[in-house]
Design a protein around this motif. Structure first.
Motif, PDB file in Angstrom:
ATOM      1  N   VAL B  12       2.691  -5.184   2.175  1.00  0.00           N
ATOM      2  CA  VAL B  12       1.545  -4.522   1.523  1.00  0.00           C
ATOM      3  C   VAL B  12       1.981  -3.606   0.382  1.00  0.00           C
ATOM      4  N   GLU B  13       3.288  -3.317   0.329  1.00  0.00           N
ATOM      5  CA  GLU B  13       3.804  -2.518  -0.788  1.00  0.00           C
ATOM      6  C   GLU B  13       3.538  -3.182  -2.132  1.00  0.00           C
ATOM      7  N   ILE B  14       3.411  -4.501  -2.142  1.00  0.00           N
ATOM      8  CA  ILE B  14       3.230  -5.200  -3.416  1.00  0.00           C
ATOM      9  C   ILE B  14       1.793  -5.121  -3.910  1.00  0.00           C
ATOM     10  N   LEU B  15       0.906  -4.611  -3.089  1.00  0.00           N
ATOM     11  CA  LEU B  15      -0.502  -4.594  -3.496  1.00  0.00           C
ATOM     12  C   LEU B  15      -0.800  -3.369  -4.344  1.00  0.00           C
ATOM     13  N   SER B  16      -1.900  -3.455  -5.091  1.00  0.00           N
ATOM     14  CA  SER B  16      -2.252  -2.325  -5.954  1.00  0.00           C
ATOM     15  C   SER B  16      -2.715  -1.165  -5.094  1.00  0.00           C
ATOM     16  N   GLY B  17      -2.635   0.046  -5.625  1.00  0.00           N
ATOM     17  CA  GLY B  17      -2.817   1.314  -4.910  1.00  0.00           C
ATOM     18  C   GLY B  17      -3.829   1.320  -3.779  1.00  0.00           C
ATOM     19  N   GLU B  18      -5.111   1.074  -4.098  1.00  0.00           N
ATOM     20  CA  GLU B  18      -6.164   1.213  -3.100  1.00  0.00           C
ATOM     21  C   GLU B  18      -6.013   0.179  -1.978  1.00  0.00           C
ATOM     22  N   LEU B  19      -5.739  -1.069  -2.372  1.00  0.00           N
ATOM     23  CA  LEU B  19      -5.587  -2.129  -1.370  1.00  0.00           C
ATOM     24  C   LEU B  19      -4.421  -1.816  -0.438  1.00  0.00           C
ATOM     25  N   LYS B  20      -3.366  -1.278  -1.041  1.00  0.00           N
ATOM     26  CA  LYS B  20      -2.172  -0.962  -0.259  1.00  0.00           C
ATOM     27  C   LYS B  20      -2.513   0.053   0.833  1.00  0.00           C
ATOM     28  N   THR B  21      -3.210   1.114   0.431  1.00  0.00           N
ATOM     29  CA  THR B  21      -3.550   2.172   1.396  1.00  0.00           C
ATOM     30  C   THR B  21      -4.427   1.616   2.508  1.00  0.00           C
ATOM     31  N   ILE B  22      -5.442   0.831   2.123  1.00  0.00           N
ATOM     32  CA  ILE B  22      -6.372   0.303   3.124  1.00  0.00           C
ATOM     33  C   ILE B  22      -5.641  -0.610   4.112  1.00  0.00           C
ATOM     34  N   LEU B  23      -4.849  -1.536   3.581  1.00  0.00           N
ATOM     35  CA  LEU B  23      -4.197  -2.515   4.458  1.00  0.00           C
ATOM     36  C   LEU B  23      -3.051  -1.902   5.264  1.00  0.00           C
ATOM     37  N   GLN B  78      -5.879  -8.060 -10.734  1.00  0.00           N
ATOM     38  CA  GLN B  78      -4.992  -8.035 -11.899  1.00  0.00           C
ATOM     39  C   GLN B  78      -3.731  -7.232 -11.630  1.00  0.00           C
ATOM     40  N   SER B  79      -3.925  -6.035 -11.072  1.00  0.00           N
ATOM     41  CA  SER B  79      -2.746  -5.187 -10.878  1.00  0.00           C
ATOM     42  C   SER B  79      -1.838  -5.765  -9.799  1.00  0.00           C
ATOM     43  N   THR B  80      -2.433  -6.343  -8.750  1.00  0.00           N
ATOM     44  CA  THR B  80      -1.596  -6.964  -7.718  1.00  0.00           C
ATOM     45  C   THR B  80      -0.812  -8.130  -8.321  1.00  0.00           C
ATOM     46  N   PHE B  81      -1.495  -8.918  -9.160  1.00  0.00           N
ATOM     47  CA  PHE B  81      -0.832 -10.058  -9.807  1.00  0.00           C
ATOM     48  C   PHE B  81       0.329  -9.579 -10.682  1.00  0.00           C
ATOM     49  N   GLN B  82       0.114  -8.481 -11.398  1.00  0.00           N
ATOM     50  CA  GLN B  82       1.170  -7.923 -12.258  1.00  0.00           C
ATOM     51  C   GLN B  82       2.385  -7.522 -11.434  1.00  0.00           C
TER      52      GLN B  82
END
Lengths: 174, 324
Positions: B12-23, B78-82
């Motif tokens: 989950v570290e690879i996910l963008s900020g908000e998604l990372k926190t939630i997951l 987009q940010s996760t893809f980046q």
């Protein structure tokens, strides 16, 4: 008393000339730094377009291969990108604005061209990236011509102005 | 089969900020069983666990109610893809054009979006609309009990076909069999293996290093078509056994026959709900008629993902096996 006068006059002359030299020097520095920046961007272009090197690695290579006076900027961008997990690399470009302005003496227009690269860097395929690099390098070329002209006109002018002002103050005081 | 929650947390570290926190904050029981994370533009954030789909709320609660779910937006994708592409989509175009990217840890990220065709076929995927993160599940030791059934009295490996429906753990089982055979964990009998990893799932290659434990005598042809890879392995890697995932195409079968003629043993997986269904597949008929496979392992979910339902011999007779 006479010796003190001579000493004061000498100090005024040195200070005034130094200010003139230093101000004139900013024009030379801007030109040189723009030249080095252009070189760094060309290295980055090679890394991305021909080497398909991932961006963080490409930025680290620019730091290694480019002129340290300018190439440190690319390493700063890389470190910011990785440590802050930016959503887009453009946000990392914005963090070096102060350094570009104060340490490299670049003008607002120069910085804007550099930032225009940051807005699209890495976001498309290599063919697109190649076109973007060409546009940015052409724009930088224009800035270089302007910086060279400014350097030739102003560097000498401000140096002379510093010396003349110093001499003028001494004459007035004497 | 349960995951190590540390693997999930790293993922989950690879996910963008908000998604990372939630997951990151979902309950541990789901972290252990997670199979997929689904990120779709304008749709609820979902995960797959134990074959079921769940929605995630903004407070990391897991339920099946879509109305309270956290809605993913374009910038999350987009940010996760980046981050996944290391801010360098241009460096991953070959993988993107295949529809997925393998990331550190061997996890695979499937990509949905606008497919761009060029002169050489699919060139790129633009306007990314969804990401499907498949969590790599490496379960060491899952095949330990099985290995004795796959080696004959003269210590030769018996050609084996693993049959299972999707998401029943056939790749995980194949990987562990490869590891055991390669390391010589059974009676110190080791084999040289070539893994043809067309979809980068078995070895989970990332920057030339396998992210999964596949053994010390294993060579990997990553991202290589099975039909090409088998021939390449025969010519250049001199394996004792070739391992391939999800066979079924006509060309795969031709290459397999070539390998068998060269005296190389084979372990493969195939999609299928039953022995009979696979037996009736036209492309497989030749292999079945020639009785190429000496062992058929059927997986099901009766006791969780990766349950070995039955083992059959060359003639299709069921072999007694202690189920886990």
């Amino acid at each position: 008393m006479g010796l003190l006068k001579i000493l004061s006059a000498f100090c005024i002359f040195i200070t005034s000339s130094a200010i003139g030299f230093s101000y004139g020097q900013t024009f030379s520095l801007r030109f040189e730094n723009l030249l080095y920046l252009e070189h760094c961007i060309k290295i980055l272009e090679t890394e991305i377009v021909y080497g398909a090197t991932p961006l963080p690695e490409a930025l680290a290579n620019v730091k290694k291969k480019g002129k340290p006076r300018v190439s440190f900027i690319f390493d700063d961008i890389r470190r910011d990108l990785i440590s802050n997990k930016r959503e887009a690399i453009y946000h990392s470009f914005l963090t070096v604005e102060e350094k570009l302005h104060h340490r490299l003496h670049l003008k607002k227009e120069d910085i804007e061209i550099f930032f225009s690269l940051g807005r699209v860097l890495g976001s498309s395929d290599r063919e697109d990236q190649s076109k973007i690099f060409k546009i940015v390098l052409a724009q930088l070329e224009g800035q270089l011509d302007e910086a060279k002209l400014e350097k030739n006109q102003n560097a000498k002018l401000y140096r002379s102005l510093g010396i003349i002002t110093g001499l003028g103050i001494i004459i007035l005081l004497i | 089969m349960e995951n190590n929650p540390g693997i999930y947390n790293n993922l989950v570290e690879i996910l963008s900020g908000e998604l990372k926190t939630i997951l990151f904050n979902i309950p541990m029981e789901y972290k252990k069983k997670i199979e997929e994370i689904r990120i779709r533009n304008g749709k609820p954030l979902m995960i797959s666990c134990g074959g079921k789909e769940y929605m995630i709320t903004k407070r990391s609660e897991v339920n099946m109610d879509a109305s309270s779910a956290f809605i993913v937006n374009e910038s999350h994708i987009q940010s996760t893809f980046q981050i996944i592409t290391n801010y360098s989509p241009y460096a991953y175009l070959e993988e993107i054009s295949k529809g997925y990217i393998t990331i550190g840890g061997g996890h695979r990220v499937g990509i949905g979006g606008k497919v761009i065709y060029g002169a050489k076929g699919i060139e790129n995927i633009k306007n990314i609309s969804s990401l499907n993160i498949r969590v790599a599940r490496e379960v060491l030791g899952v095949s330990n009990k099985l290995i004795p059934y796959l080696i004959d009295s003269s210590k030769l490996f018996i050609n084996t076909l693993i049959i299972s429906a999707p998401q029943c753990g056939k790749t995980t089982l194949l990987r562990d069999i490869v590891r055991n055979l390669s390391n010589g964990n059974y009676r110190n009998q080791s084999y040289k293996l070539s893994v043809i990893d067309e979809r980068s799932e078995l070895a989970g290659m990332y920057k030339g290093t396998p992210q999964n434990e596949i053994g010390i005598r294993t060579d990997v042809l990553d991202g290589c078509l099975k039909s090409d890879g088998i021939i390449m392995a025969i010519r250049s890697l001199s394996p004792d056994i070739i391992a391939v995932d999800e066979i079924g195409g006509e060309k795969d079968i031709e290459s397999i026959q070539e390998a068998l003629r060269a005296g190389i043993r084979l372990i493969a997986t195939i999609h299928g709900d039953s022995f009979r269904e696979v037996n009736e597949k036209p492309s497989m008929r030749r292999l079945f008629e020639d009785k190429v496979f000496g062992r058929y392992i059927l997986l099901d979910r009766s006791k969780g993902v990766g349950t070995i339902g039955e083992i059959r011999d060359r003639s299709g007779n069921i072999i007694e096996f202690e189920k886990r």
